[in-house]
Each structure stands twice: as C-alpha cells, then as structure tokens.
Write a protein that holds these residues in place. Structure first.
Motif, PDB file in Angstrom:
ATOM      1  N   ASP A  73     -72.360 -55.453  -1.111  1.00  0.00           N
ATOM      2  CA  ASP A  73     -73.528 -54.778  -1.711  1.00  0.00           C
ATOM      3  C   ASP A  73     -73.110 -53.513  -2.459  1.00  0.00           C
ATOM      4  OD1 ASP A  73     -75.760 -56.409  -1.199  1.00  0.00           O
ATOM      5  OD2 ASP A  73     -75.852 -55.730   0.876  1.00  0.00           O
ATOM      6  N   ARG A 144     -80.263 -53.937 -11.137  1.00  0.00           N
ATOM      7  CA  ARG A 144     -80.669 -55.299 -11.507  1.00  0.00           C
ATOM      8  C   ARG A 144     -81.557 -55.347 -12.749  1.00  0.00           C
ATOM      9  NH1 ARG A 144     -82.317 -57.519  -5.427  1.00  0.00           N
ATOM     10  NH2 ARG A 144     -80.228 -57.279  -4.536  1.00  0.00           N
ATOM     11  N   ASP A 209     -74.864 -59.247  -5.888  1.00  0.00           N
ATOM     12  CA  ASP A 209     -73.885 -60.079  -5.174  1.00  0.00           C
ATOM     13  C   ASP A 209     -74.589 -61.331  -4.664  1.00  0.00           C
ATOM     14  OD1 ASP A 209     -75.277 -58.579  -3.152  1.00  0.00           O
ATOM     15  OD2 ASP A 209     -73.657 -59.009  -1.740  1.00  0.00           O
TER      16      ASP A 209
END
Ligand SMILES: [Mg+2]
Length: 320
Positions: A73, A144, A209
């Motif tokens: 992460d 993201r 991930d």
C-alpha cells in the motif's frame, strides 16, 4: 510467558533502528519525526487465520505477508517506508512459532528500513494487524484520482500466480513440484513493489496495488478518476510457471480476478511515456502495458484479441 515477556523477548530487541524514532516501543506512544517537505502516508491491514491465509500457513509466511501487504500500500502511494506498529492476537504463546514469526518479520523490515515502533499483544484467535507509515514528497503521492482518458494502463510483474498458488494448496491443481513451489511462494511471500512506486512519482497519473484482483481493483481508479478502461486480456503478463501449471484460459481468469498479486497497476499519459521508460530502465523494473483508459465513465471493457471477453468471477470482497 505473559504479554510483556512476549513483547520483550520477540519484538523489542530485534527491531531495525531508525534515527527519526525518538521514542520507540516501551512508552504509552511512539514519538517520531517527519522530515521537512515530506508528508506522512499511513495504511493498515488485518490478516485473519482462515480468511486471509490457510490455517496451516507457516509463521514465516504469515509474518512476511502481514508486513508486505502494508508495504504494498505504501508502494502504491509512491511512499518510502518508515515505521510500523503490530497488533497481534494469539491463541497461545507458542515460542517456536513466535520465534519464526518475529525473525521473518524483522528480516523484511530490515530489508525495507522500516522500524517497529509499537503495538499490542492479546489472547484470541490468530490475527495480525499492521499499521505502516511512510514518507512521500508533498504533491507527488500516487493518488487514484489523477488518471485521464487516453492514459495507458500498466502493471508490474506477472498476474494470477497467487490465485493458482492458493488453488494448489487447496488441491485443485495437479502441477509439478517446481511450479507449485513458485506459485505458492508468490502467494505466501509477495514482493512489495516499493522501488517501482517511488520511480513512478511525477510519472504515473494514478496507481493502486492489486490485492483483490485486477478487475475489482481497477474499478477504484475508474471511479476516482471518472474514466473507463479497455483491457487487452491477451496482453496480461503471465509467469512461465503459471502457463505451465494451468490451461491458458484459467491463467487469464486468475490474472483478471484472483487476489493477492500485490503488483502495482498504474496509468501514464502518452506525454509521460518516455519518462516512464527511462525511470524503469534505470531502476531495472519490468512492466507491461495492458490497455488504455477511455472516456466512458467507470465502464470496464475486456477484449481478447479482437473479441469481447468475460470474466468468470469478479475478485474478492469481504461481506460479498
Ligand atoms: Mg491497496
């Protein structure tokens, strides 16, 4: 052996030491210092016996995976590891188990220069919670939501190995010892892609991930960035062992929907492609372009050569 003896014997003395830890294990809180100009990235993951790993998994593998999934992460944010805390629920004090667990944990911790700064040990069903923290330069975290239609989609390493590794442990596949060892190892000892994560700062427009499976995880980027994606299934990178172990159809299905790969999926604009090639070559990281983002909001399109392709199951989700 009581709680404080367990901490003292297995977890206090073995930890890798960092200069930015002012107070580590042994007080009410740890005190640490974040360097000027860097932000703190924090993540947490719990692994429960029988849910996240088979109950007969070796303590070395459990420890490695518990820390590695958190490091993964940090990698997905472009962060560099710094500190972690460990909350351990144990059914009993098994000294041989704890010895193997702590050795493996600190081996990985030392490799990535991350220090254990605190935690808790309780009596209960076997479960491991790790909270990891790392540094990322302000403005350069790999969030993201930065992807745009037209960006290319890449993954690191190979996909689907861990899913078939789990199937092998469950007796679903009859494969050679060599393939079994490789694939089960990919399940039990995931390699967090920290080098790739830091190399992608300033280059990737979004990153995540792969923990729950490609088709499941890419949707988080599509939602956050309000994009669609076209994935070319025949371009998905498969390991030699995976191709040898199962039919090609099963290999691609595993690559699409099985969890536990802990590879990075990231997007790069056409303009940044040259910089990506340079950064990856200098860090010796292999990645594969598997598709492109589209303007069709949150629509995921899978193609195999020129044909539409269906995924049989959509990835792992708790409570699903
Ligand atoms: Mg993640």
């Amino acid at each position: 052996m009581k709680e404080f003896d367990v901490i003292e014997r297995f977890f206090n003395c073995k930890s890798y030491q960092r200069k930015d830890v002012i107070q580590g294990i042994g007080d009410d809180c740890a005190i640490t210092r974040v360097p000027d100009g860097l932000n703190l990235a924090t993540t947490t993951d719990t692994l429960i016996s029988g849910v996240h790993f088979p109950i007969d998994t070796a303590p070395e593998a459990i420890a490695h995976k518990a820390l590695a999934v958190n490091l993964s992460d940090l990698a997905a944010m472009g962060a560099e590891p710094a500190w972690f805390s460990l909350s351990l629920s144990l059914p009993s004090v098994d000294e041989a188990w704890l010895d193997a667990f702590s050795k493996s944990l600190f081996e990985l911790a030392e490799y990535y220069s991350i220090q254990l700064i605190g935690g808790d040990t309780v009596n209960g069903p076997l479960s491991i919670t790790i909270t990891a923290q790392g540094f990322v330069p302000q403005e350069h975290a790999l969030i993201r939501s930065g992807a745009m239609p037209g960006d290319l989609i890449y993954v690191t390493g190979t996909l689907g190995d861990a899913g078939i590794g789990l199937g092998i442990l469950q007796g679903k596949h009859d494969v050679s010892q060599h393939c079994a060892d490789y694939l089960v190892n990919r399940l039990n000892y995931p390699a967090p892609r920290l080098l790739a994560g830091t190399a992608l700062r300033r280059i990737a427009s979004a990153c995540i991930d792969l923990s729950d499976g490609l088709v499941s995880d890419i949707k988080h980027i599509l939602k956050a960035s309000q994009c669609g994606a076209k994935i070319q299934v025949d371009k998905l990178p498969l390991s030699v062992a995976l191709k040898e172990a199962v039919e090609v159809e099963d290999a691609y299905q595993s690559a699409l929907s099985a969890g536990d790969d802990y590879e990075l999926l990231f997007t790069v604009s056409e303009e940044q492609k040259g910089n990506l090639d340079i950064a990856l070559a200098s860090a010796n990281i292999s990645v594969t372009c598997i598709g492109q983002l589209t303007g069709l909001k949150e629509k995921l399109e899978l193609r195999y050569e020129d044909e539409p392709y269906q995924v049989q199951r959509s990835g792992f989700e708790h409570f699903a």
